[in-house]
Every structure is written in structure tokens, then in C-alpha cells.
Design a protein around this motif. Sequence first.
Motif, PDB file in Angstrom:
ATOM      1  N   GLY A   1      28.868 122.761 -19.114  1.00  0.00           N
ATOM      2  CA  GLY A   1      27.876 122.632 -20.159  1.00  0.00           C
ATOM      3  C   GLY A   1      26.522 122.297 -19.538  1.00  0.00           C
ATOM      4  N   TYR A   2      25.458 122.439 -20.324  1.00  0.00           N
ATOM      5  CA  TYR A   2      24.107 122.231 -19.779  1.00  0.00           C
ATOM      6  C   TYR A   2      23.418 121.141 -20.594  1.00  0.00           C
ATOM      7  N   TYR A   3      22.105 121.079 -20.545  1.00  0.00           N
ATOM      8  CA  TYR A   3      21.377 120.155 -21.413  1.00  0.00           C
ATOM      9  C   TYR A   3      21.545 120.615 -22.860  1.00  0.00           C
ATOM     10  N   GLN A   4      21.747 119.647 -23.755  1.00  0.00           N
ATOM     11  CA  GLN A   4      22.155 119.959 -25.125  1.00  0.00           C
ATOM     12  C   GLN A   4      21.377 119.109 -26.118  1.00  0.00           C
ATOM     13  N   ASN A   5      21.148 119.657 -27.310  1.00  0.00           N
ATOM     14  CA  ASN A   5      20.519 118.915 -28.398  1.00  0.00           C
ATOM     15  C   ASN A   5      21.568 118.574 -29.447  1.00  0.00           C
ATOM     16  N   GLY A   6      21.708 117.282 -29.758  1.00  0.00           N
ATOM     17  CA  GLY A   6      22.701 116.911 -30.755  1.00  0.00           C
ATOM     18  C   GLY A   6      23.062 115.448 -30.680  1.00  0.00           C
ATOM     19  N   ALA A   7      24.333 115.157 -30.936  1.00  0.00           N
ATOM     20  CA  ALA A   7      24.837 113.784 -30.950  1.00  0.00           C
ATOM     21  C   ALA A   7      26.111 113.706 -30.122  1.00  0.00           C
ATOM     22  N   SER A   8      26.325 112.545 -29.485  1.00  0.00           N
ATOM     23  CA  SER A   8      27.476 112.372 -28.621  1.00  0.00           C
ATOM     24  C   SER A   8      28.017 110.953 -28.757  1.00  0.00           C
ATOM     25  N   ALA A   9      29.324 110.816 -28.687  1.00  0.00           N
ATOM     26  CA  ALA A   9      29.978 109.514 -28.728  1.00  0.00           C
ATOM     27  C   ALA A   9      30.774 109.312 -27.447  1.00  0.00           C
ATOM     28  N   TYR A  10      30.802 108.048 -26.975  1.00  0.00           N
ATOM     29  CA  TYR A  10      31.479 107.724 -25.713  1.00  0.00           C
ATOM     30  C   TYR A  10      32.263 106.433 -25.873  1.00  0.00           C
ATOM     31  N   TYR A  11      33.521 106.441 -25.491  1.00  0.00           N
ATOM     32  CA  TYR A  11      34.369 105.248 -25.535  1.00  0.00           C
ATOM     33  C   TYR A  11      34.950 105.011 -24.147  1.00  0.00           C
ATOM     34  N   ASP A  12      34.726 103.825 -23.597  1.00  0.00           N
ATOM     35  CA  ASP A  12      35.172 103.492 -22.251  1.00  0.00           C
ATOM     36  C   ASP A  12      36.033 102.235 -22.302  1.00  0.00           C
ATOM     37  N   ALA A  13      37.308 102.392 -21.989  1.00  0.00           N
ATOM     38  CA  ALA A  13      38.240 101.267 -21.987  1.00  0.00           C
ATOM     39  C   ALA A  13      38.635 100.862 -20.571  1.00  0.00           C
ATOM     40  N   GLY A  14      37.802 101.230 -19.592  1.00  0.00           N
ATOM     41  CA  GLY A  14      38.086 100.884 -18.210  1.00  0.00           C
ATOM     42  C   GLY A  14      38.893 101.948 -17.504  1.00  0.00           C
ATOM     43  N   MET A  15      40.213 101.856 -17.589  1.00  0.00           N
ATOM     44  CA  MET A  15      41.068 102.853 -16.941  1.00  0.00           C
ATOM     45  C   MET A  15      41.112 104.164 -17.708  1.00  0.00           C
ATOM     46  N   PHE A  16      40.593 104.174 -18.923  1.00  0.00           N
ATOM     47  CA  PHE A  16      40.620 105.367 -19.776  1.00  0.00           C
ATOM     48  C   PHE A  16      39.292 105.491 -20.501  1.00  0.00           C
ATOM     49  N   ALA A  17      38.799 106.724 -20.641  1.00  0.00           N
ATOM     50  CA  ALA A  17      37.559 106.967 -21.376  1.00  0.00           C
ATOM     51  C   ALA A  17      37.682 108.282 -22.131  1.00  0.00           C
ATOM     52  N   ALA A  18      37.007 108.351 -23.281  1.00  0.00           N
ATOM     53  CA  ALA A  18      36.974 109.572 -24.092  1.00  0.00           C
ATOM     54  C   ALA A  18      35.551 109.810 -24.546  1.00  0.00           C
ATOM     55  N   MET A  19      35.183 111.081 -24.649  1.00  0.00           N
ATOM     56  CA  MET A  19      33.816 111.436 -25.035  1.00  0.00           C
ATOM     57  C   MET A  19      33.835 112.718 -25.852  1.00  0.00           C
ATOM     58  N   GLY A  20      32.835 112.877 -26.714  1.00  0.00           N
ATOM     59  CA  GLY A  20      32.741 114.083 -27.522  1.00  0.00           C
ATOM     60  C   GLY A  20      31.326 114.304 -28.002  1.00  0.00           C
ATOM     61  N   SER A  21      30.926 115.571 -28.110  1.00  0.00           N
ATOM     62  CA  SER A  21      29.565 115.907 -28.523  1.00  0.00           C
ATOM     63  C   SER A  21      29.583 117.054 -29.527  1.00  0.00           C
ATOM     64  N   VAL A  22      28.649 116.998 -30.471  1.00  0.00           N
ATOM     65  CA  VAL A  22      28.369 118.103 -31.386  1.00  0.00           C
ATOM     66  C   VAL A  22      26.908 118.478 -31.176  1.00  0.00           C
TER      67      VAL A  22
END
Length: 287
Positions: A103-124
Motif C-alpha cells: 500500500g502507499y500513502y492513503q487518505n482516510g481513517a485507521s485504527a491500531y491496537y497493540d497488546a505487546g506480543m500481538f497487534a492488529a490494525m485496519g484502515s478505510v
Amino acid sequence: MSYSSFNPDGGSSTESIGIDQFETDIKFAGSSGVSAQVDIEYGEGFDGSDDETFIEQAFITKAFTEQFSVKVGRFLSYSGWETEEPTGLFQYSGAGYAKYFYGYYQNGASAYYDAGMFAAMGSVVTSAFNPLDRNNVDGVDDKMGYEVGLAVKPMEGLTAKAFYIADEDTDTDVINVWASYAVSGFTFAGEYNTVEYGTSSAVVDGEGDGYLLMANYATGPFGFTVRYHDFEIEDAGGATVDDGSAITLSPSYKVGDNLLLVTEYRMDESDTNGDSDTFAIEALFTF
């Protein structure tokens, strides 16, 4: 800035010297978990033009907890082992296949969850690959891009990430997976990518894949990187649209806390672009 010499087999060599990029990142930490960042760059613009000054990133972040945050604005995709910035690379050049698999530079919204040993992320986003796409507000173009990713860090030094990117505008689906391991001055990395194109893409109903393997060793001011990468993009009939493989050797020397010198010798083979050898030396000043 850098100096490079490009030598294609059976052709005339070309040389280049000059400033590649100057970038200043402005960061603001506000109250109640709100922060902002603006990256101003002088270099090659999003449209490929040289010597442009433009806003590369500009986004606002709200941290709801120490683990969960949301950002809105223009930001870089999470995907890909190789960074967009030259200061984040282990060698002078990128593999060159990022335009197909990252992916490249993007316009929109993104969420990030970091629990240390595990992380999840998503963007629209308006587009996963085009930072100039604003997705017309009149409703004529309401196609969007989506990106989701997972990361695990099961032990010290080991990181693995996987991403899925879907872009409705270009009818493209990408899977990007990479892992790295750092131990005793060594950094090892491997990456695999696959892409499928639909009827709305530049490569109609085509597909492709690519991978890289990299090893770096650093001790004191000295570093050395070896990388091998290979990729191929095919159209619906199985004809090769673009391909390439290369071995890259890159010694580096840290002159001081702010200055790094990177040299590179790269040997490329390609059925579509021809074979070539490239030598480069780059000075990276950070502050």
C-alpha cells in the motif's frame, strides 16, 4: 544525496548525482491523548515529478488507551518490509516491486491496537495506492480501499506481520507477509507477496508474486547487507508484464551520530527490462 552509475548490458551507462530527498517531520503532542504529525518533503512528488515540495503525510491521532488509537488524514500504509524512507532501508535501493505489493500513502481513517506480543490494525481509505485520490464527494466515485493487518512478536527480536489490501477502484487484492529476526548484531528478514488484478486494473485479470530475502550485520560503525529479490507480474493470458530479480551488496559506515554513508552494488536480471549493474553511494544526514 547520492551518486549512482547505471550500466545496462549492451547499452550506454548513465550517471546521476544530487539531492534525493529532504524531509522535515513536525510532531505535536497535545492533551487528552490527541497528537498530530505533518511530514514536509522536498524530492520526487506523488506524480513522479522531480524537485517538488509537498505534504507527504498529515494526520491527527487520538489515543483512547495505551493500547488503542485512531488516526485520520493522509498516512502511509502499514504494509511492506521495506520502508518508504531512505533512512529506514538497510541498503541504498528498494527492491523496486513495492508499487505492485505495498500500500502507499492513503487518505482516510485507521485504527491500531497493540497488546505487546500481538497487534492488529485496519484502515478505510479513498485509495490504497493513490494519495491524490479524494474519492469525489458528489458520489460519482464511491469506491474505497481497505487494509487489515496482524502482527506477532512471540520472542525478543522476532517479528512477523501479515496484511491484506483490497482496492475497489483498481480492483486489486494484495497479500503481504514478512518476518524479521534480530540477534547478536545480525538482522534477517524474509517477505512474500501475491497480487490479483480485476477488470478495472491496469493489468486486466492479471496476477503476480514476489519475494525477498535479506541479511544485515552491524558492528560498531560498520554494516553490511545482502539482499536477493525476485518478482513477476503476468496478464490474463500469462504473458509477463514486468519482472526482475537482483542480488544487492551494501556496505555502510556510520561517520557520526548524524551521518551514515551507504554504498551499494546491485546486479539485476529481467526479461522485460534487460540486465544491468548499478553502483551507488549515498550520504544520509538525520537530525
